[in-house]
Design a protein around this motif. Structure first.
Motif, PDB file in Angstrom:
ATOM      1  N   CYS A  62     -21.823   4.425 -42.669  1.00 22.19           N
ATOM      2  CA  CYS A  62     -23.209   3.911 -42.282  1.00 22.19           C
ATOM      3  C   CYS A  62     -22.882   2.329 -41.778  1.00 22.19           C
ATOM      4  O   CYS A  62     -23.586   2.006 -40.655  1.00 22.19           O
ATOM      5  CB  CYS A  62     -23.953   3.686 -43.484  1.00 22.19           C
ATOM      6  N   CYS A  65     -23.053   1.412 -37.595  1.00 21.74           N
ATOM      7  CA  CYS A  65     -24.528   1.318 -36.979  1.00 21.74           C
ATOM      8  C   CYS A  65     -25.281   0.159 -37.864  1.00 21.74           C
ATOM      9  O   CYS A  65     -26.418  -0.369 -37.077  1.00 21.74           O
ATOM     10  CB  CYS A  65     -25.185   2.541 -37.096  1.00 21.74           C
ATOM     11  N   HIS A  66     -24.879  -0.162 -38.958  1.00 19.24           N
ATOM     12  CA  HIS A  66     -25.927  -1.021 -39.775  1.00 19.24           C
ATOM     13  C   HIS A  66     -25.081  -2.166 -40.311  1.00 19.24           C
ATOM     14  O   HIS A  66     -23.884  -2.359 -40.806  1.00 19.24           O
ATOM     15  CB  HIS A  66     -26.333  -0.342 -40.990  1.00 19.24           C
ATOM     16  N   ARG A 129     -37.804  -3.610 -48.499  1.00 22.78           N
ATOM     17  CA  ARG A 129     -38.503  -3.192 -47.450  1.00 22.78           C
ATOM     18  C   ARG A 129     -39.111  -1.983 -47.545  1.00 22.78           C
ATOM     19  O   ARG A 129     -40.213  -1.265 -47.109  1.00 22.78           O
ATOM     20  CB  ARG A 129     -37.843  -3.240 -46.046  1.00 22.78           C
ATOM     21  N   HIS A 139     -35.718  10.836 -44.532  1.00 23.81           N
ATOM     22  CA  HIS A 139     -35.216   9.992 -43.464  1.00 23.81           C
ATOM     23  C   HIS A 139     -33.733  10.376 -43.399  1.00 23.81           C
ATOM     24  O   HIS A 139     -33.190  10.717 -42.107  1.00 23.81           O
ATOM     25  CB  HIS A 139     -35.178   8.538 -43.660  1.00 23.81           C
ATOM     26  N   SER A 147     -39.280   8.591 -38.692  1.00 25.22           N
ATOM     27  CA  SER A 147     -39.029   7.637 -37.803  1.00 25.22           C
ATOM     28  C   SER A 147     -38.968   8.150 -36.303  1.00 25.22           C
ATOM     29  O   SER A 147     -37.921   8.612 -36.011  1.00 25.22           O
ATOM     30  CB  SER A 147     -37.871   6.667 -38.121  1.00 25.22           C
ATOM     31  N   SER A 150     -35.877   8.273 -33.763  1.00 22.07           N
ATOM     32  CA  SER A 150     -34.699   7.613 -34.155  1.00 22.07           C
ATOM     33  C   SER A 150     -33.468   8.309 -33.664  1.00 22.07           C
ATOM     34  O   SER A 150     -33.331   9.366 -33.186  1.00 22.07           O
ATOM     35  CB  SER A 150     -34.879   7.864 -35.707  1.00 22.07           C
ATOM     36  N   MET A 152     -30.610   7.876 -35.251  1.00 21.36           N
ATOM     37  CA  MET A 152     -29.808   8.210 -36.328  1.00 21.36           C
ATOM     38  C   MET A 152     -29.409   9.388 -36.734  1.00 21.36           C
ATOM     39  O   MET A 152     -30.313  10.056 -36.584  1.00 21.36           O
ATOM     40  CB  MET A 152     -30.430   7.474 -37.768  1.00 21.36           C
ATOM     41  N   HIS A 155     -28.222  13.643 -42.143  1.00 24.51           N
ATOM     42  CA  HIS A 155     -27.327  13.653 -42.849  1.00 24.51           C
ATOM     43  C   HIS A 155     -27.536  14.918 -43.862  1.00 24.51           C
ATOM     44  O   HIS A 155     -27.785  14.906 -44.960  1.00 24.51           O
ATOM     45  CB  HIS A 155     -27.104  12.397 -43.766  1.00 24.51           C
TER      46      HIS A 155
END
Ligand code: HEC
Length: 216
Positions: A62, A65-66, A129, A139, A147, A150, A152, A155
């Motif tokens: 992860c 990307c984050h 958040r 998600h 979203s 997106s 992403m 998974h």
């Protein structure tokens, strides 16, 4: 007169001394400061589920990307009651943090997931958040379901549509169906890995606890 051009001993000693001083200033001193920073913060004991989620966050990459680091705006730094406060950089204000990340935040983290690339949003306060477990399941299973547009990747391997066996069923959590989720079966379960990963994500909100501890 002693000259570096004629005295070989001096020619050797001067650069050697300079080398030792530079190593001290550039490597040893920062390392000492860093260790002091670590000593200030106690290790937070995580639940086994959060620990497992943290490992998955690493192994599923992860971090490519984050980020988990909020940049400070050094130009706006101010001294308040003897403490140096660096406000959050305007570009990072959307990530719901009130103070920039500090070295102490990563103490005892092995490895720290600071990240370098923000294809997706910063996650250092994602639990604040987005505290809804089901939202994270939706998600992770199908990012576009909650979203739109997106980028992403889904998974889906963290979920199963097969009814979990009775002896392990307690480790599986049912995912509520929503429009656009695209589940090819009547029911969907989050595997223990999905639960652990989401538990970890929701735990990412300790900013203020850390600050309070530092202020003491
Ligand atoms: C290829 C890049 C990429 C990878 C890999 C990736 N993400 Fe994301 N992620 C994104 C993007 C882009 C968004 C923003 C759009 C969205 O909300 O889906 C996002 C959004 C998120 C959000 C919502 C954050 C918010 O503030 O809205 C969470 C939580 C998240 N990702 C968790 C993860 C986890 C956990 C992993 C690893 C299992 C992961 N991501 C892997 C690109 C990625």
């Amino acid at each position: 007169m002693i000259s570096i051009h004629t005295n070989h001993r001096l020619l050797f000693l001067l650069p050697a001394l300079l080398y030792v001083v530079l190593v001290g200033v550039c490597a040893v001193w920062p390392a000492v400061l860093e260790q002091q920073a670590e000593a200030k913060v106690e290790k937070t004991v995580e639940t086994p589920l959060v620990e497992r989620g943290r490992k998955l966050y690493g192994s599923l990459n992860c971090v490519t990307c984050h980020t988990q680091q909020i940049r400070g705006d050094e130009r706006m730094a101010a001294e308040v009651d003897g403490e140096r406060i660096v406000p959050v950089l305007a570009a990072d204000a959307r990530f719901d943090r009130e103070v920039a990340s500090r070295a102490e935040e990563y103490a005892h983290q092995e490895p720290p997931f600071m990240g370098t690339q923000r294809t997706g949003p910063d996650l250092s306060a994602v639990g604040k958040r987005l505290p809804d477990v089901q939202w994270h399941y939706w998600h992770l299973y199908n990012p576009q379901s909650v979203s739109p547009d997106s980028l992403m990747p889904p998974h889906r391997f963290l979920f199963t549509t097969e009814e979990p066996a009775e002896d392990v069923a307690v480790d599986y959590e049912e995912v509520l169906n929503i429009e656009g989720l695209g589940v090819p079966a009547p029911r969907l379960w989050a595997t223990p890995d999905a639960r652990a990963l989401v538990e970890y994500l929701i735990s990412l909100k300790r900013e203020f606890v850390e600050q309070e501890r530092l202020a003491r």
